[in-house]
Design a protein around this motif. Structure first.
Motif, PDB file in Angstrom:
ATOM      1  N   GLU A 134      28.529  47.885  35.756  1.00 34.71           N
ATOM      2  CA  GLU A 134      28.805  46.453  35.927  1.00 34.71           C
ATOM      3  C   GLU A 134      30.175  46.202  36.556  1.00 34.71           C
ATOM      4  O   GLU A 134      30.389  45.207  37.234  1.00 34.71           O
ATOM      5  CB  GLU A 134      28.680  45.690  34.595  1.00 34.71           C
ATOM      6  N   ARG A 136      31.531  48.342  38.785  1.00 36.72           N
ATOM      7  CA  ARG A 136      31.426  48.796  40.179  1.00 36.72           C
ATOM      8  C   ARG A 136      30.762  47.741  41.043  1.00 36.72           C
ATOM      9  O   ARG A 136      31.047  47.618  42.208  1.00 36.72           O
ATOM     10  CB  ARG A 136      30.618  50.099  40.251  1.00 36.72           C
ATOM     11  N   GLU A 137      29.830  46.997  40.486  1.00 34.24           N
ATOM     12  CA  GLU A 137      29.060  46.029  41.262  1.00 34.24           C
ATOM     13  C   GLU A 137      29.578  44.613  41.068  1.00 34.24           C
ATOM     14  O   GLU A 137      28.878  43.644  41.339  1.00 34.24           O
ATOM     15  CB  GLU A 137      27.585  46.120  40.883  1.00 34.24           C
ATOM     16  N   LYS A 139      31.167  41.170  41.687  1.00 32.25           N
ATOM     17  CA  LYS A 139      31.383  40.383  42.922  1.00 32.25           C
ATOM     18  C   LYS A 139      32.059  39.096  42.614  1.00 32.25           C
ATOM     19  O   LYS A 139      31.975  38.460  41.677  1.00 32.25           O
ATOM     20  CB  LYS A 139      30.062  40.109  43.609  1.00 32.25           C
TER      21      LYS A 139
END
Length: 139
Positions: A134, A136-137, A139
């Motif tokens: 979560e 790493r991704e 946004k």
């Protein structure tokens, strides 16, 4: 002093002063005549009364050899502390240069990259990341 086996194209030219002791007087002209008989050696008088300038290629002569030859012939060199220190430094530098001329050429870049490659192969790597998915991704 050991000379390199293969002579490179570029000469290593050295210009040095040989300082003589005060006593006995008249050593400089005699030493100049003596050294003038050696091949590949250029001599010149200096402004100092007890100094003799020599110029030579390091592949043919070195200061330690020249001064040793003079002492063997009975000439007295200047033995002040500064002269001894300068003499020792010059001997060391010339000996190191001659040693480095005899050393094999090593491609450092290639061997360094090989070392890093071998280290990377032994290092555990791959598609592993300790960061939670979560994060790493995000946004």
């Amino acid at each position: 002093m050991k000379r390199p086996a293969a002579m490179p194209q570029t000469p290593i030219r050295k210009q040095r002063n040989i300082l003589f002791a005060k006593f006995p007087p008249g050593q400089v002209p005699e030493a100049s005549d003596f050294l003038g008989k050696l091949e590949d050696l250029e001599l010149e008088r200096r402004e100092q009364p007890r100094a003799l300038g020599v110029a030579y290629d390091l592949h043919h002569h070195c200061l330690q050899e020249l001064e040793g030859t003079l002492e063997d012939q009975g000439y007295h060199l200047d033995n002040t502390l500064m002269s001894k220190m300068m003499r020792a430094l010059i001997y060391y530098v010339e000996e190191t240069q001659l040693h480095n001329l005899d050393a094999p050429v090593r491609p450092l870049k290639r061997s360094q990259s090989e070392a890093y490659t071998h280290a990377w192969e032994r290092h555990p790597h791959g598609d592993h990341d300790d960061t939670p998915p979560e994060w790493r991704e995000y946004k």
